[in-house]
Design an enzyme around this catalytic site. Structure first.
Site, mmCIF file in Angstrom:
data_model
loop_
_atom_site.group_PDB
_atom_site.id
_atom_site.type_symbol
_atom_site.label_atom_id
_atom_site.label_comp_id
_atom_site.label_asym_id
_atom_site.label_seq_id
_atom_site.Cartn_x
_atom_site.Cartn_y
_atom_site.Cartn_z
ATOM 1 N N CYS A 2 0.910 -1.033 -0.043
ATOM 2 C CA CYS A 2 -0.106 -0.065 -0.052
ATOM 3 C C CYS A 2 0.838 1.362 0.073
ATOM 4 O O CYS A 2 2.177 1.317 0.564
ATOM 5 C CB CYS A 2 -0.933 -0.053 1.077
ATOM 6 S SG CYS A 2 -2.274 -1.146 1.351
ATOM 7 N N ARG A 27 3.730 -0.266 -5.071
ATOM 8 C CA ARG A 27 3.527 -0.681 -3.833
ATOM 9 C C ARG A 27 2.052 -1.393 -3.677
ATOM 10 O O ARG A 27 1.792 -2.265 -2.558
ATOM 11 C CB ARG A 27 3.410 0.224 -2.765
ATOM 12 C CG ARG A 27 4.752 1.101 -2.733
ATOM 13 C CD ARG A 27 4.592 2.150 -1.450
ATOM 14 N NE ARG A 27 4.502 1.811 -0.152
ATOM 15 C CZ ARG A 27 5.532 1.716 0.403
ATOM 16 N NH1 ARG A 27 6.803 2.123 0.032
ATOM 17 N NH2 ARG A 27 5.702 1.386 1.869
ATOM 18 N N TRP A 74 -2.596 -2.789 -1.575
ATOM 19 C CA TRP A 74 -2.275 -4.400 -1.773
ATOM 20 C C TRP A 74 -2.915 -4.897 -0.709
ATOM 21 O O TRP A 74 -2.885 -4.609 0.467
ATOM 22 C CB TRP A 74 -0.642 -4.309 -1.615
ATOM 23 C CG TRP A 74 -0.368 -5.889 -1.712
ATOM 24 C CD1 TRP A 74 -0.157 -6.326 -2.960
ATOM 25 C CD2 TRP A 74 -0.296 -6.984 -0.644
ATOM 26 N NE1 TRP A 74 0.113 -7.806 -2.692
ATOM 27 C CE2 TRP A 74 -0.029 -8.201 -1.557
ATOM 28 C CE3 TRP A 74 -0.346 -7.114 0.417
ATOM 29 C CZ2 TRP A 74 0.494 -9.319 -0.795
ATOM 30 C CZ3 TRP A 74 0.147 -8.084 1.096
ATOM 31 C CH2 TRP A 74 0.390 -9.322 0.681
ATOM 32 N N ASN A 98 -1.275 2.344 5.572
ATOM 33 C CA ASN A 98 -0.317 1.517 5.085
ATOM 34 C C ASN A 98 0.139 0.487 6.435
ATOM 35 O O ASN A 98 0.793 1.197 7.339
ATOM 36 C CB ASN A 98 0.749 1.899 4.285
ATOM 37 C CG ASN A 98 2.018 0.676 4.083
ATOM 38 O OD1 ASN A 98 1.589 -0.096 4.135
ATOM 39 N ND2 ASN A 98 3.276 1.435 4.255
ATOM 40 N N GLY A 99 -0.019 -0.819 6.380
ATOM 41 C CA GLY A 99 0.273 -1.535 7.491
ATOM 42 C C GLY A 99 -0.992 -2.589 7.888
ATOM 43 O O GLY A 99 -1.890 -2.496 7.087
ATOM 44 N N GLU A 478 16.665 -18.364 -8.475
ATOM 45 C CA GLU A 478 16.083 -16.918 -8.875
ATOM 46 C C GLU A 478 15.404 -16.870 -10.147
ATOM 47 O O GLU A 478 14.535 -16.153 -10.530
ATOM 48 C CB GLU A 478 17.570 -15.934 -8.941
ATOM 49 C CG GLU A 478 17.461 -14.682 -9.700
ATOM 50 C CD GLU A 478 16.303 -13.647 -8.940
ATOM 51 O OE1 GLU A 478 15.598 -14.143 -7.718
ATOM 52 O OE2 GLU A 478 16.104 -12.603 -9.497
ATOM 53 N N LYS A 482 11.725 -15.472 -10.940
ATOM 54 C CA LYS A 482 11.488 -14.722 -11.921
ATOM 55 C C LYS A 482 10.405 -15.268 -13.021
ATOM 56 O O LYS A 482 9.482 -14.466 -13.222
ATOM 57 C CB LYS A 482 12.833 -14.136 -12.959
ATOM 58 C CG LYS A 482 14.044 -13.153 -12.227
ATOM 59 C CD LYS A 482 13.312 -11.882 -12.022
ATOM 60 C CE LYS A 482 12.856 -11.574 -10.544
ATOM 61 N NZ LYS A 482 13.832 -11.143 -9.472
ATOM 62 N N GLU A 485 6.758 -15.423 -11.284
ATOM 63 C CA GLU A 485 6.159 -14.113 -10.754
ATOM 64 C C GLU A 485 5.681 -13.232 -11.770
ATOM 65 O O GLU A 485 4.718 -12.450 -11.607
ATOM 66 C CB GLU A 485 7.143 -13.469 -9.693
ATOM 67 C CG GLU A 485 8.146 -12.745 -10.268
ATOM 68 C CD GLU A 485 9.006 -12.013 -9.224
ATOM 69 O OE1 GLU A 485 8.502 -11.242 -8.213
ATOM 70 O OE2 GLU A 485 10.167 -11.831 -9.236
ATOM 71 N N HIS A 501 16.896 -37.083 -6.811
ATOM 72 C CA HIS A 501 16.241 -37.755 -5.609
ATOM 73 C C HIS A 501 14.835 -37.326 -5.847
ATOM 74 O O HIS A 501 14.259 -37.092 -4.587
ATOM 75 C CB HIS A 501 17.101 -37.019 -4.346
ATOM 76 C CG HIS A 501 18.545 -37.139 -4.498
ATOM 77 N ND1 HIS A 501 18.882 -38.481 -4.124
ATOM 78 C CD2 HIS A 501 19.658 -36.612 -4.595
ATOM 79 C CE1 HIS A 501 20.222 -38.553 -4.228
ATOM 80 N NE2 HIS A 501 20.431 -37.623 -4.595
ATOM 81 N N LYS A 601 5.718 -4.330 -4.621
ATOM 82 C CA LYS A 601 7.246 -4.265 -4.462
ATOM 83 C C LYS A 601 7.784 -4.073 -3.016
ATOM 84 O O LYS A 601 8.885 -4.629 -2.940
ATOM 85 C CB LYS A 601 7.383 -2.870 -5.258
ATOM 86 C CG LYS A 601 8.957 -2.712 -5.183
ATOM 87 C CD LYS A 601 9.500 -3.482 -6.406
ATOM 88 C CE LYS A 601 11.207 -3.246 -6.573
ATOM 89 N NZ LYS A 601 11.722 -4.507 -7.132
HETATM 90 C C1 F6R Z 1 11.238 -10.908 -6.678
HETATM 91 C C2 F6R Z 1 11.345 -9.927 -5.533
HETATM 92 C C3 F6R Z 1 11.090 -10.071 -3.994
HETATM 93 C C4 F6R Z 1 11.903 -9.324 -3.186
HETATM 94 C C5 F6R Z 1 11.593 -9.578 -2.086
HETATM 95 C C6 F6R Z 1 12.264 -9.022 -0.984
HETATM 96 O O1 F6R Z 1 11.558 -10.443 -7.980
HETATM 97 O O2 F6R Z 1 11.458 -8.686 -5.835
HETATM 98 O O3 F6R Z 1 11.262 -11.722 -3.941
HETATM 99 O O4 F6R Z 1 13.030 -9.575 -3.440
HETATM 100 O O5 F6R Z 1 10.007 -9.119 -1.561
HETATM 101 O O6 F6R Z 1 12.285 -7.264 -1.145
HETATM 102 P P1 F6R Z 1 13.249 -6.428 -0.443
HETATM 103 O O7 F6R Z 1 14.717 -6.956 -1.262
HETATM 104 O O8 F6R Z 1 12.540 -5.081 -0.838
HETATM 105 O O9 F6R Z 1 13.499 -6.787 0.905
#
Ligand code: F6R
Length: 606
Positions: A2, A27, A74, A98-99, A478, A482, A485, A501, A601
């Site tokens: 948010c 956000r 969010w 926000n929270g 990773e 990517k 998501e 395994h 984000k």
């Molecule tokens: C994936 C992604 C998330 C963040 C995670 C941590 O692409 O962006 O997995 O890496 O939410 O976020 P930060 O780095 O802001 O603590």
């Protein structure tokens, strides 16, 4: 999670609020809304879905007034409907939040017993009713807010409007971040300085527990005991134009292409002109550190896992790594004299911040690797070694990841040098390879069309497996993260040696298997795993260097030759092809690349 904004000034509030929300949409984007005071009355417009729906509604039904608040959501409590969209209001008060208010059920029951009528399923609505109830008992807006804040458990950043008080906006924070902006004829609040960048670069960050009265010409800040306090005004270096997409169709693509310059910028303060390592003075001596603990979430945790391999291999330093959301609840003991490395792009991730506090309470020195210098994690750390990636807007982390790797490798080299575990010449060679990585990434970026073409084949697949060994194992995870998501294709990252395994049962002629296998000491082992997949009809996509591709490229479905690098820096290079593959797969499948469904984000809830 948010984003909130607020404005009080002599101009109309709505245009500023919309621009601020546009910059905070990363956000959350489940719904959006704004409220203003028009002739002292609260008016609001809210819309389900992306900000563009709110913008359209406001064209038909504009809001006027020179004080206002806005929110991009969010969803946590309550579905992403218009009724659950902020601002939440009574006839007296409108609130954006926000929270999470943890005791909202008790508060709601209490208020409902007093006759308050709730119109949403959110935790936030209790705040509007609590403050209103206090005002009905004769309190001023300031007294009513202060009393209500003391009844709330949980995390919040708030913006609050009061009917009949066109000259007042209140902001408050506990747990969630809140920045206040100082303008010439206006004052602002926002979840971060980026939201305020077009209006002002004079920013005050509220401390935890603070609340503030904003007037057109001044801000009065109170601490959690209501005492008036002074907080520093920072000059933010964020400018209005840093968040444009430039010639790119998505922020994610722009950010992928920024990586060579971001890595250079991140390295620059850590390297002298003669290419020697020059880290800032650390508040501990690597020689005396019994154990490192690395804590992070998501992509940042995969950077941390690469870091573990580097610290162990290069500096012979034992490393524990855990996901921040798991760490503190298993109540691990921490060694005296230990150091915790906390990694976070946003610096606001609630789980990571909570893990930091756990480590701090157990006497660990806190070194954080963050991208937002004024973030909560940065401010709670003993030392910050920043990633200089600039604002990352695409929800999927790309440039922040490679910047985190850059800092981790520089730190591991510093530890190796201090602990005397590597000859100087080896440290210098690795540093030279690291400094050359931006050029090598540049050549991968010039091959973008190869990944674009490969991604066409992901049009109809439902699962993808990513495999790697050693330093490339975290990259396999990773790569899978990517892909899932942003393209919504189910993907898994696995250490290649573990395949036999269990996951090998998944292999059939429909399953693409991405192998990351530079021709290093583990290549022969990975080769056996590749053969295990091809023998079962799996479609192997091999990412390797020329030597690796020459050796086995002809026997796999597709092979892509990447530049040869010192194996120790390979995670930085191999990050880029998996980003490009995920990006183009998402484009092919027509998903919202920069704002994938259900994500945000900055994850400021646990
Ligand atoms: C994936 C992604 C998330 C963040 C995670 C941590 O692409 O962006 O997995 O890496 O939410 O976020 P930060 O780095 O802001 O603590």
């Amino acid at each position: 999670m948010c984003g909130i904004v607020g404005f009080i000034g002599k101009k109309q509030a709505a245009p500023f609020l919309l621009e601020g929300l546009r910059r905070l949409e990363y956000r959350g984007y489940d719904s959006a809304g704004i409220a203003t005071l028009d002739g002292g009355k609260i008016t609001k417009v809210r819309a389900q879905g992306h900000l563009s729906f709110l913008t359209e509604k406001l064209k038909k039904n504009p809001l006027s007034g020179c004080v206002g608040i806005g929110h991009t959501r969010w969803a946590t409590h309550g579905k992403p409907t218009e009724a659950n969209a902020h601002p939440h209001s009574t006839d007296l008060v409108a609130v954006v939040h926000n929270g999470i208010i943890e005791n909202y059920r008790e508060l709601r029951a209490l208020l409902e017993n007093k006759g308050c009528i709730f119109t949403s399923d959110t935790d936030t609505e209790v705040i509007a009713h609590l403050i209103s109830d206090n005002m009905r008992h004769g309190m001023t807006p300031q007294q009513a807010t202060s009393a209500a804040l003391k009844q709330l458990d949980g995390a919040f950043a708030l913006g609050i409007l009061f009917a009949g008080h066109d000259d007042l906006l209140i902001g408050a924070r506990r747990g969630s971040p809140l920045a206040l902006g100082h303008g010439a004829d206006a004052m602002y609040l926002g979840s971060d300085a980026l939201a305020l960048a077009p209006q002002t670069n004079k920013i005050t960050y509220l401390e935890d527990g603070d609340w503030a009265e904003l007037y057109t010409d001044r801000i009065v800040i109170h601490d959690s005991s209501d005492v008036v306090v002074e907080r520093k005004i920072h000059t933010s270096s964020l400018t209005n134009d840093v968040i444009g997409k430039g010639p790119y169709s998505h922020f994610m693509l722009k950010e992928i292409f920024e990586q060579p310059s971001v890595i250079k910028a991140t390295l620059e303060p850590m390297i002298t002109k003669d290419h020697a390592l020059a880290l800032p003075a650390l508040p501990f001596n690597w020689k005396n550190v019994p154990r490192l603990t690395i804590l992070a979430c998501g992509t940042a945790s995969y950077a941390g896992l690469v870091g573990k391999y580097w610290f162990e291999q290069l500096a012979q330093l034992p490393v524990e790594i855990d996901l921040a959301s798991e760490f503190r609840y298993r109540e691990p003991p921490m060694p005296q004299g230990g150091v915790a490395i906390i990694i976070s792009q946003s610096g606001e991730t609630a789980d990571t911040l909570a893990a930091l506090h756990y480590a701090k309470e157990r006497g660990q020195k806190i070194l954080s690797i963050v991208n937002v210098p004024q973030s909560s994690i940065a401010r709670a750390s003993d030392i910050v070694v920043p990633t200089l990636a600039g604002p990352e807007i695409g929800v999927a982390s790309t440039k922040a990841f490679t910047a985190q790797l850059t800092v981790l490798l520089a730190l591991a080299l510093d530890a190796a040098r201090t602990r005397g575990t590597q000859p100087d010449s080896r440290i210098q060679d690795i540093l030279t390879a690291l400094c050359d990585i931006p050029n090598k990434i540049g050549s991968v970026l010039r091959q973008e069309n190869v990944f674009q073409e490969l991604a066409q084949g992901f049009d109809t697949v439902s699962d993808v497996l990513y495999l790697g060994r050693g330093l490339l194992y975290p990259l396999a995870m990773e790569g899978a993260l990517k892909l899932k998501e942003i393209s919504y294709i189910h993907a898994e990252g696995y250490p290649a040696g573990e395949m036999k395994h269990g996951p090998i049962a998944l292999i059939d002629e429909k399953l693409p298997v991405v192998f990351m296998a530079p021709s290093d000491v583990l290549f022969e082992k990975t080769l056996s795993n590749i053969q295990e997949v091809t023998a079962r009809g799996g479609k192997v996509i091999l990412l390797s260097d020329k030597k690796g591709v020459d050796a086995i490229g002809a026997s796999v479905f597709r092979a892509v030759s990447l530049p040869s690098v010192d194996p120790i820096v390979s995670p930085l290079l191999y990050a880029v092809p998996v980003q490009l593959l995920a990006y183009h797969a998402a484009v092919v499948r027509g998903t919202n690349v920069d704002q994938p469904r259900n994500l945000a984000k900055s994850v400021t809830v646990e």
